[in-house]
Design an enzyme around this catalytic site. Structure first.
Site, PDB file in Angstrom:
ATOM      1  N   HIS A 216      32.109  50.207   1.826  1.00  0.00           N
ATOM      2  CA  HIS A 216      33.573  50.088   1.761  1.00  0.00           C
ATOM      3  C   HIS A 216      33.998  48.626   1.766  1.00  0.00           C
ATOM      4  CE1 HIS A 216      33.759  54.214   3.911  1.00  0.00           C
ATOM      5  NE2 HIS A 216      34.267  54.404   2.705  1.00  0.00           N
TER       6      HIS A 216
ATOM      7  N   CYS B 175      35.802  52.337  11.677  1.00  0.00           N
ATOM      8  CA  CYS B 175      35.762  53.720  11.166  1.00  0.00           C
ATOM      9  C   CYS B 175      36.055  54.779  12.207  1.00  0.00           C
ATOM     10  CB  CYS B 175      34.403  54.091  10.611  1.00  0.00           C
ATOM     11  SG  CYS B 175      33.357  52.789  10.186  1.00  0.00           S
TER      12      CYS B 175
END
Ligand code: CIR
Length: 254
Positions: free
Chosen positions: A160, A247
């Site tokens: 990401h 996250c």
């Protein structure tokens, strides 16, 4: 005031999605203990915690960040890039509905919250295997007129955008320049990770300081040398699932 939405670690975590790292056995008991420490640390830093129940059959559900992007004005409910992760979003949407107006990303758009880096008025979105141009356009439409500038950013070598760059101070980004070109993150001063710690760019910036993995001592010293307050946390078992500190929470600011 910061509210942190978290979700308990799934029994099936060992069957998580993996893209850039090799699979190795995950001890769910250890992962749960580390997650509880993370919860305690966020609470000690003043976050009010909302803990969602485990979703036992959704291995990656602990990584709530990927299911939403929370801004001051609204929350975007994502359509995660990995098929296995799409069923995670509805329960997060239900939790967020108390705090924000919701906008949903629709097919064929896909996007993971881990690809969305909000730095002031700049909303940088990683162009990765998880997030596509359709979703970037939908985010730009949702934010139209609110003063944000939405930009796609090429990312290479990691999962990401926020594996490669995160906010670590006002207008300051912690970056691994091997994975994202710092020039594409304009308007911000940049701190590079230590080259021996490529995974060290993911930091969670809260009012009470930076929540940061204990596994990256060299980069941590770079942050401390700038006068930043850094709180260590061991999330090594969740790192085996390609997860990191941002996250595991969605931060709602009032
Ligand atoms: C996945 O591949 O989707 C998970 N195993 C890891 C997600 C980590 N999320 C994040 O960095 N925002």
């Amino acid at each position: 005031m910061e509210t942190a939405i978290l979700r308990e670690v799934s029994a099936s975590l060992g069957r998580c999605e993996l893209t850039h790292i090799e699979r190795e056995p995950i001890d769910v008991g250890v992962a749960r203990a580390q997650h509880r420490e993370y919860e305690r640390l966020l609470a000690s830093l003043g976050c009010s915690i909302v803990l969602l129940p485990e979703q036992p059959e959704l291995p990656d559900a602990v990584f709530v960040e990927d299911t939403a992007v929370v801004l001051a004005e609204l929350a975007i409910i994502t359509r995660p890039g990995a098929l296995s992760r799409r069923p995670e979003a509805p329960s997060v949407a239900a939790a967020l509905a108390r705090y924000r107006r919701l906008v949903h990303i629709e097919a064929p758009g896909t996007i993971d919250g881990g690809d969305v880096l909000v730095a002031g008025a700049n909303v940088f979105i990683g162009e990765t295997g998880r997030s596509n141009g359709h979703a970037i356009e939908q985010v730009a439409r949702a934010l139209h007129g609110l003063g944000y500038v939405v930009r796609g950013v090429p990312v290479n070598g990691c999962l990401h955008l926020k594996s490669a760059a995160t906010l670590c101070g006002p207008n300051t980004l912690l970056v691994n320049p091997a994975w994202v070109d710092p020039a594409s993150l304009r308007g911000n001063s940049i701190i590079d990770v230590d080259p021996l710690e490529p995974h060290a760019a993911n930091a969670l910036l809260l009012d009470g300081g930076i929540v940061y993995p204990s596994s990256f001592p060299r980069t941590r010293e770079r942050l401390r040398a700038r006068g930043m307050t850094v709180h260590d946390i061991d999330l090594s078992e969740l790192a085996k699932a390609e997860g990191a500190v941002t996250c595991c929470s969605l931060i709602v600011r009032d």
